[in-house]
Design a protein around this motif. Structure first.
Motif, mmCIF file in Angstrom:
data_model
loop_
_atom_site.group_PDB
_atom_site.id
_atom_site.type_symbol
_atom_site.label_atom_id
_atom_site.label_comp_id
_atom_site.label_asym_id
_atom_site.label_seq_id
_atom_site.Cartn_x
_atom_site.Cartn_y
_atom_site.Cartn_z
ATOM 1 N N ASN A 132 0.824 -1.204 0.000
ATOM 2 C CA ASN A 132 0.000 0.000 0.000
ATOM 3 C C ASN A 132 0.861 1.259 0.000
ATOM 4 N N GLN A 134 -0.543 4.216 -0.463
ATOM 5 C CA GLN A 134 -1.410 5.305 -0.043
ATOM 6 C C GLN A 134 -1.269 5.584 1.454
ATOM 7 N N GLN A 135 -0.994 4.530 2.206
ATOM 8 C CA GLN A 135 -0.794 4.673 3.644
ATOM 9 C C GLN A 135 0.442 3.872 4.044
ATOM 10 N N PHE A 136 1.439 4.547 4.581
ATOM 11 C CA PHE A 136 2.649 3.854 5.012
ATOM 12 C C PHE A 136 3.323 4.648 6.118
ATOM 13 N N GLN A 137 4.109 3.931 6.917
ATOM 14 C CA GLN A 137 4.839 4.542 8.031
ATOM 15 C C GLN A 137 6.281 4.044 8.016
ATOM 16 N N SER A 160 -0.827 -2.608 11.011
ATOM 17 C CA SER A 160 -0.934 -2.753 9.568
ATOM 18 C C SER A 160 -2.261 -3.381 9.180
ATOM 19 N N LYS A 163 -5.149 -0.775 9.841
ATOM 20 C CA LYS A 163 -5.202 0.403 8.977
ATOM 21 C C LYS A 163 -4.855 0.109 7.513
ATOM 22 N N LYS A 164 -4.537 -1.143 7.197
ATOM 23 C CA LYS A 164 -4.051 -1.519 5.860
ATOM 24 C C LYS A 164 -2.841 -0.661 5.484
ATOM 25 N N CYS A 165 -1.987 -0.449 6.462
ATOM 26 C CA CYS A 165 -0.853 0.457 6.330
ATOM 27 C C CYS A 165 0.445 -0.341 6.147
ATOM 28 N N THR A 166 1.265 0.069 5.202
ATOM 29 C CA THR A 166 2.574 -0.556 5.004
ATOM 30 C C THR A 166 3.536 -0.052 6.072
ATOM 31 N N GLN A 167 4.180 -0.972 6.760
ATOM 32 C CA GLN A 167 5.137 -0.636 7.807
ATOM 33 C C GLN A 167 6.557 -0.811 7.248
#
Length: 232
Positions: A132, A134-137, A160, A163-167
């Motif tokens: 993803n 669009q959302q990453f940290q 992750s 939030k479907k967030c790439t770590q």
């Protein structure tokens, strides 16, 4: 008149000078002062960009962690309307880099801050991961202590999934293999892990697999520059 601060990108690998756009040299030629993370490697890098450069014609300051004294020197040069270049050790100044503190000083002083395009291992790895974007940290280094690291990995996976967030995170090269073992041991089988190694170098590999698939054959990337991305 006011100062200009150029954020000068550097290569991620010495064998990849083509990753630096030609306009970076134009900016270097305007600079009078350089604040750098490592003076020796910065001098060598600039001489490769510009063979005719007379290194001793410029003022040099080492950033370290941008202690109060360095920030004060930087502030004084801004007041003198100097054109300043900031160079980090690899990639882009101000991103996962102590140069951000000097950029903050420049912003507060009303200087013109000009970021220049160059290779960022964080963004290049994310682009190639298929995860993803669009959302990453970016988290920098995970804890060294085994229990703390286990907890950190589990928390990253949980967030992750939520939030479907790439770590995104990194490790000291000689601890890469141990980190991979820890990730595989503590993450769920279908969680995705991207291991990006030697980005922009001839030996570059960027591979995304599930934890289950990585577990079948763990890579050996001991002492190689790597960045890790996780998506649950």
């Amino acid at each position: 008149m006011s100062s200009t601060v150029f954020l000068i990108p550097t290569v991620l690998h010495e064998d990849a000078p083509e990753t630096i756009p030609p306009y970076v040299l134009d900016a270097v030629k305007q600079c009078q002062v350089f604040f750098v993370e490592n003076e020796r490697s910065a001098r060598r890098y600039l001489k490769k960009l510009w063979r005719e450069m007379v290194i001793d014609d410029y003022q040099w300051f080492t950033i370290h962690k941008a202690e109060a004294e360095v920030q004060q020197q930087f502030r004084q040069l801004l007041q003198q309307n100097k054109t300043i270049g900031i160079i980090s050790e690899a990639g882009c100044p101000g991103v996962a880099d102590p140069g951000q503190l000097l950029v903050n000083v420049a912003q507060k002083a009303g200087a013109l801050v000009k970021p220049l395009v160059g290779p960022s291992s964080i963004l290049l790895a994310l682009m190639a991961s298929g995860m993803n974007g669009q959302q990453f940290q970016f988290h920098g280094y995970l804890p060294i202590d085994g229990n703390d690291r286990k907890q950190a990995i589990k928390e990253l996976e949980l967030e992750s999934a939520k939030k479907k967030c790439t770590q995104i995170f990194i490790e000291t090269p000689f601890r890469n293999n141990q980190l991979i073992k820890d990730i595989v041991a503590h993450c769920k089988p279908q969680t995705q892990l991207c291991i990006a190694v030697d980005i922009t170098a001839p030996a570059e590999t960027i591979v995304t697999k599930t934890i289950n698939d990585w577990n079948k054959q763990l890579p050996d990337i001991h002492k190689r520059l790597a960045i890790f991305l996780l998506l649950a």
